[in-house]
Design an enzyme around this catalytic site. Structure first.
Site, PDB file in Angstrom:
ATOM      1  N   ARG A  45       0.863  -1.185   0.000  1.00 24.35           N
ATOM      2  CA  ARG A  45       0.000   0.000   0.000  1.00 24.35           C
ATOM      3  C   ARG A  45       0.894   1.227   0.000  1.00 24.35           C
ATOM      4  O   ARG A  45       2.116   1.095   0.031  1.00 24.35           O
ATOM      5  CB  ARG A  45      -1.020  -0.013   1.151  1.00 24.35           C
ATOM      6  CG  ARG A  45      -0.699  -0.729   2.406  1.00 24.35           C
ATOM      7  CD  ARG A  45       0.440  -0.150   3.191  1.00 24.35           C
ATOM      8  NE  ARG A  45       0.240   1.258   3.439  1.00 24.35           N
ATOM      9  CZ  ARG A  45       1.194   2.123   3.682  1.00 24.35           C
ATOM     10  NH1 ARG A  45       2.456   1.744   3.734  1.00 24.35           N
ATOM     11  NH2 ARG A  45       0.942   3.417   3.887  1.00 24.35           N
ATOM     12  N   GLY A  46       0.284   2.410   0.002  1.00 27.11           N
ATOM     13  CA  GLY A  46       1.079   3.646  -0.117  1.00 27.11           C
ATOM     14  C   GLY A  46       1.144   4.006  -1.598  1.00 27.11           C
ATOM     15  O   GLY A  46       1.497   3.153  -2.426  1.00 27.11           O
ATOM     16  N   ALA A  47       0.801   5.256  -1.920  1.00 25.71           N
ATOM     17  CA  ALA A  47       0.592   5.640  -3.326  1.00 25.71           C
ATOM     18  C   ALA A  47       1.747   5.257  -4.273  1.00 25.71           C
ATOM     19  O   ALA A  47       1.528   4.541  -5.249  1.00 25.71           O
ATOM     20  CB  ALA A  47       0.276   7.128  -3.398  1.00 25.71           C
ATOM     21  N   ARG A 104      -7.212  -0.032  -6.939  1.00 28.09           N
ATOM     22  CA  ARG A 104      -7.588   0.914  -5.860  1.00 28.09           C
ATOM     23  C   ARG A 104      -7.852   2.272  -6.501  1.00 28.09           C
ATOM     24  O   ARG A 104      -7.121   2.664  -7.413  1.00 28.09           O
ATOM     25  CB  ARG A 104      -6.476   1.012  -4.791  1.00 28.09           C
ATOM     26  CG  ARG A 104      -6.506  -0.158  -3.801  1.00 28.09           C
ATOM     27  CD  ARG A 104      -5.600   0.086  -2.619  1.00 28.09           C
ATOM     28  NE  ARG A 104      -6.207   0.916  -1.598  1.00 28.09           N
ATOM     29  CZ  ARG A 104      -5.543   1.376  -0.537  1.00 28.09           C
ATOM     30  NH1 ARG A 104      -4.252   1.113  -0.381  1.00 28.09           N
ATOM     31  NH2 ARG A 104      -6.157   2.115   0.361  1.00 28.09           N
ATOM     32  N   GLN A 118      -1.882   2.173  10.116  1.00 26.83           N
ATOM     33  CA  GLN A 118      -0.600   2.251   9.385  1.00 26.83           C
ATOM     34  C   GLN A 118       0.452   3.008  10.187  1.00 26.83           C
ATOM     35  O   GLN A 118       1.645   2.734  10.060  1.00 26.83           O
ATOM     36  CB  GLN A 118      -0.798   2.951   8.029  1.00 26.83           C
ATOM     37  CG  GLN A 118      -1.550   2.124   7.000  1.00 26.83           C
ATOM     38  CD  GLN A 118      -3.030   2.461   6.993  1.00 26.83           C
ATOM     39  OE1 GLN A 118      -3.614   2.804   8.022  1.00 26.83           O
ATOM     40  NE2 GLN A 118      -3.659   2.365   5.843  1.00 26.83           N
ATOM     41  N   ASP A 161      -2.032  11.019  -1.728  1.00 32.05           N
ATOM     42  CA  ASP A 161      -2.382   9.965  -2.696  1.00 32.05           C
ATOM     43  C   ASP A 161      -2.786  10.545  -4.038  1.00 32.05           C
ATOM     44  O   ASP A 161      -2.725   9.872  -5.061  1.00 32.05           O
ATOM     45  CB  ASP A 161      -3.501   9.090  -2.142  1.00 32.05           C
ATOM     46  CG  ASP A 161      -2.949   8.216  -1.027  1.00 32.05           C
ATOM     47  OD1 ASP A 161      -2.813   8.715   0.101  1.00 32.05           O
ATOM     48  OD2 ASP A 161      -2.608   7.055  -1.314  1.00 32.05           O
ATOM     49  N   ASN A 200      -5.277  12.429   1.132  1.00 32.11           N
ATOM     50  CA  ASN A 200      -4.351  11.551   1.875  1.00 32.11           C
ATOM     51  C   ASN A 200      -5.178  10.736   2.855  1.00 32.11           C
ATOM     52  O   ASN A 200      -6.408  10.856   2.938  1.00 32.11           O
ATOM     53  CB  ASN A 200      -3.288  12.387   2.589  1.00 32.11           C
ATOM     54  CG  ASN A 200      -2.166  11.513   3.150  1.00 32.11           C
ATOM     55  OD1 ASN A 200      -1.626  10.663   2.448  1.00 32.11           O
ATOM     56  ND2 ASN A 200      -1.833  11.671   4.417  1.00 32.11           N
ATOM     57  N   LYS A 201      -4.510   9.906   3.617  1.00 35.50           N
ATOM     58  CA  LYS A 201      -5.162   9.008   4.569  1.00 35.50           C
ATOM     59  C   LYS A 201      -6.181   9.733   5.433  1.00 35.50           C
ATOM     60  O   LYS A 201      -5.950  10.861   5.860  1.00 35.50           O
ATOM     61  CB  LYS A 201      -4.065   8.364   5.435  1.00 35.50           C
ATOM     62  CG  LYS A 201      -4.529   7.378   6.467  1.00 35.50           C
ATOM     63  CD  LYS A 201      -5.462   6.318   5.932  1.00 35.50           C
ATOM     64  CE  LYS A 201      -4.918   5.539   4.758  1.00 35.50           C
ATOM     65  NZ  LYS A 201      -5.966   4.777   4.037  1.00 35.50           N
TER      66      LYS A 201
HETATM   67  O1  MRU Z   1      -4.423   3.168   2.405  1.00 32.35           O
HETATM   68  P1  MRU Z   1      -2.933   3.370   2.290  1.00 32.35           P
HETATM   69  O2  MRU Z   1      -2.169   2.754   3.399  1.00 32.35           O
HETATM   70  O3  MRU Z   1      -2.451   2.939   0.922  1.00 32.35           O
HETATM   71  O4  MRU Z   1      -2.756   4.928   2.382  1.00 32.35           O
HETATM   72  C1  MRU Z   1      -1.475   5.466   2.290  1.00 32.35           C
HETATM   73  C2  MRU Z   1      -1.440   6.924   2.509  1.00 32.35           C
HETATM   74  O5  MRU Z   1      -2.445   7.563   2.668  1.00 32.35           O
HETATM   75  C3  MRU Z   1      -0.114   7.610   2.421  1.00 32.35           C
HETATM   76  O6  MRU Z   1      -0.063   8.714   3.262  1.00 32.35           O
HETATM   77  C4  MRU Z   1       0.082   8.079   0.969  1.00 32.35           C
HETATM   78  O7  MRU Z   1      -0.037   7.007   0.087  1.00 32.35           O
HETATM   79  C5  MRU Z   1       1.357   8.772   0.744  1.00 32.35           C
HETATM   80  S1  MRU Z   1       2.653   7.620   0.898  1.00 32.35           S
HETATM   81  C6  MRU Z   1       4.021   7.991   0.265  1.00 32.35           C
END
Ligand code: MRU
Length: 362
Positions: free
Chosen positions: A51-53, A94, A208, A249, A259-260
């Protein structure tokens, strides 16, 4: 500036297979899964094994590579057609992180550009996937350098005490191809001046921050303090936070940043308490096809993420649930956006336009 490294590595391309660190098991267990097909990659992205963009984008590109390996030796035009369909399927895994589309489109452009039958599509796709991976690592280094300069400036205002930094979710090596975005900035600043106190918000419901960010700091021998999401406002009000930094994201043309979930409230609280709020994201996270944050699709995830913790139900039976996984922070709350091409601020529409006019992506 010195090269900053992390001891965490979430993804390895090895002998035509993809090894991914199963992030669902962290911090309890470090186990790599071996992925052999693009369908397994889609499942890994949907189920948040990765996960993570930026890392979603990198994984998706390697998913294309797996499809190219499996289809190798087929009729050239059929393989080309099939890879294009695969790319479209992977892009659906996603909805919020634009890096997924960005990475798959780069691969698809390479595939579509091939004319004649004397090119090996497998080699072309693997080369591009590796490039996307390495390129992201470079972007992280640059964001780290730009962001560390900002933290250094803030630290110079109180040289004899700690500078406190708050972050949310996980934005480190576990979310990117390198040291991370917001996490990379903190890591770089810390390596240059360990007089930094780091707060990680736990990031309900998937934790996370608690599971992944604390893991990464501990793996890198850096002290950090875990706080409940609900404590962040209190700490800001008490003057215990000097700087807030998050990842993103998807960033719209006007700087609005998804973002999250929970990021928006941090930004509003930061403004209320006169605390600088920065976003760190590579240019691959910008979506210039949309004008503002209202157009960003927000993923809604399954109810069980909210109703259960470690398999145990924590609420009354039959309760209704909402579980949006992201929120949008309007640009007016963002002090600056740290990218690999510099720090954007002020009139975001102009700043973003100028940056993209100067930089040739790809
Ligand atoms: O749902 P996730 O864990 O994929 O969400 C991740 C985030 O929101 C991060 O903050 C975002 O992807 C930036 S990461 C470099």
């Amino acid at each position: 500036m010195q090269q900053i490294t992390s001891k965490v590595n979430p993804i390895i391309w090895k002998e035509d297979k993809l090894l991914v660190l199963d992030q669902r098991l962290l911090p309890y267990e470090k186990k790599y899964l071996e992925l052999k097909t693009y369908k397994e990659v889609i499942h890994a992205i949907k189920d948040m094994v990765v996960r993570g963009a930026p890392l979603i984008g990198i994984t998706a590109a390697y998913g294309m590579a797996l499809a190219a390996v499996v289809g190798n030796g087929r009729d050239h035009s059929l393989q080309q057609e099939s890879l294009i369909a695969t790319g479209e399927e992977i892009k659906q895994s996603r909805p919020t992180a634009i890096n997924l589309k960005w990475a798959v489109d780069l691969v698809l452009n390479d595939i579509s550009a091939v004319t004649g039958h004397d090119h090996d599509l497998r080699d072309i796709v693997i080369k591009r996937a590796k490039w996307i991976h390495e390129d992201d690592a470079m972007r992280c280094q640059r964001m780290g350098e730009y962001g560390a300069k900002i933290i250094k400036q803030i630290a110079s205002a109180h040289p004899h005490t700690f500078t406190s930094v708050l972050t949310i979710c996980n934005t480190g090596a576990l979310a990117t191809g390198g040291i991370g975005t917001a996490f990379g900035v903190i890591l770089t600043a810390y390596r240059n001046n360990p007089n930094i106190k780091i707060y990680a918000a736990e990031t309900r419901p998937r934790q996370q921050g608690a599971r992944l960010t604390t893991f990464e700091f501990v793996e890198n021998d850096i002290e950090c303090t875990l706080v409940p999401d609900t404590a962040c406002g209190h700490l800001m009000q008490k003057g215990e936070i000097d700087f807030v930094i998050t990842g993103a994201d998807r960033i719209a043309s006007n700087g609005d940043s998804a973002n999250k979930i929970g990021t928006y409230q941090l930004a509003v609280l930061a403004k209320e308490n006169n605390i600088p709020f920065y976003v760190a994201a590579p240019l691959s996270t910008f979506d210039l096809s949309i004008k503002c944050g209202d157009e960003i699709p927000i993923e809604e995830r399954e109810e069980e993420e909210v109703t259960h913790i470690n398999g145990k139900q924590i609420c009354a039976n039959g309760v209704k649930v909402r579980n949006p996984a992201f929120d949008v922070t309007p640009h007016k709350y963002i002090t600056g956006i740290i990218t690999e091409a510099g720090v954007l601020s002020g009139n975001y529409v102009e700043a973003i336009k100028n940056t993209f006019n100067q930089i040739v992506l790809v």
